[in-house]
Design an enzyme around this catalytic site. Sequence first.
Site, short mmCIF file in Angstrom:
data_model
loop_
_atom_site.label_atom_id
_atom_site.label_comp_id
_atom_site.label_asym_id
_atom_site.label_seq_id
_atom_site.Cartn_x
_atom_site.Cartn_y
_atom_site.Cartn_z
CD GLU A 98 -3.26 0.15 0.45
OE1 GLU A 98 -2.92 1.09 -0.29
OE2 GLU A 98 -4.44 -0.15 0.67
CG ASP A 99 -0.93 4.64 -1.73
OD1 ASP A 99 -1.65 3.90 -1.02
OD2 ASP A 99 -1.41 5.47 -2.53
CG ASP A 102 -6.82 8.05 5.44
OD1 ASP A 102 -6.41 8.62 6.45
OD2 ASP A 102 -7.72 8.54 4.73
CE LYS A 130 -3.18 10.67 5.54
NZ LYS A 130 -4.36 11.27 4.88
CG PHE A 151 -4.96 14.75 1.05
CD1 PHE A 151 -5.77 13.63 1.07
CD2 PHE A 151 -4.42 15.17 -0.15
CE1 PHE A 151 -6.04 12.93 -0.10
CE2 PHE A 151 -4.68 14.47 -1.33
CZ PHE A 151 -5.49 13.35 -1.30
NE ARG A 164 -2.15 8.48 -9.70
CZ ARG A 164 -2.87 7.97 -8.71
NH1 ARG A 164 -2.28 7.54 -7.62
NH2 ARG A 164 -4.19 7.90 -8.79
P1 IMP Z 1 -8.24 3.95 3.38
O1 IMP Z 1 -9.15 2.89 2.85
O2 IMP Z 1 -9.00 5.08 4.02
O3 IMP Z 1 -7.17 3.42 4.31
O4 IMP Z 1 -7.56 4.64 2.12
C1 IMP Z 1 -6.49 4.11 1.47
C2 IMP Z 1 -6.26 4.74 0.11
O5 IMP Z 1 -6.73 6.09 0.05
C3 IMP Z 1 -4.75 4.84 -0.15
O6 IMP Z 1 -4.27 3.66 -0.73
C4 IMP Z 1 -4.66 6.05 -1.05
O7 IMP Z 1 -4.86 5.70 -2.39
C5 IMP Z 1 -5.80 6.94 -0.59
N1 IMP Z 1 -5.32 7.96 0.38
C6 IMP Z 1 -5.50 7.99 1.72
N2 IMP Z 1 -4.89 9.07 2.28
C7 IMP Z 1 -4.31 9.74 1.26
C8 IMP Z 1 -3.48 10.93 1.19
O8 IMP Z 1 -3.16 11.61 2.17
N3 IMP Z 1 -3.07 11.28 -0.07
C9 IMP Z 1 -3.36 10.57 -1.19
N4 IMP Z 1 -4.10 9.46 -1.16
C10 IMP Z 1 -4.57 9.03 0.04
#
Ligand code: IMP
Length: 182
Positions: A98-99, A102, A130, A151, A164
């Site tokens: 994963e990048d 969140d 995060k 963000f 990106r």
């Molecule tokens: P989650 O399901 O809320 O954990 O979201 C995960 C995905 O949301 C990540 O793989 C990102 O693609 C995107 N994402 C979450 N936070 C950020 C951020 O700060 N910047 C850019 N993309 C984000």
Amino acid sequence: MNPDIEEVLISAEEIDAAVKRLGQELTKDYQDKNPVVVCILRGSVVFLADLVRQMQCPLEIDFMDLSSYGGGMESSGQVKILKDLDTDVAGRHVIIVEDIVDTGNTLAKIHDLFLHRQAESVKVVSFLNKPERRTANVTVDYVGVEIPDKFVVGYGMDFDEQYRGLPYIGILKPNVYAHLFN
Ligand code: IMP
């Protein structure tokens, strides 16, 4: 520096050091396991490309595309599979790349999916974490850098599909996304 960036949170040199450390840890833990390294499109591709070059062990790569954000800055909470793996993960060691984690919604969904498909093991490596934003009960086994609730863009991560390609991770100037709140 890109004029839309207010602050560089993690420099290219810091990214490099964190990826090397993660690569060493994974090399040690997966030496004889031939893992399937699963890249979650699209934000993780840059990290994946760097990470696998730091892993000194046999491995395979596959891709999965999920949607949860829909172009904005807040997760919708709904996770949809847009492209599934080509690999059968039954009996395999899976590493989800994963990048950023969140809320953890995306991860929770695919982690359970791979267990359901009878993967031998499922671990997660995320370049960013995060923890303040977590709502789903997920474990990130390998973390590059923990960041506060901001963000971020760059190193594969986007805002509205832009930024990106930045070689560092930065925080956007508020005027770039102000229109979303008007
Ligand atoms: P989650 O399901 O809320 O954990 O979201 C995960 C995905 O949301 C990540 O793989 C990102 O693609 C995107 N994402 C979450 N936070 C950020 C951020 O700060 N910047 C850019 N993309 C984000």
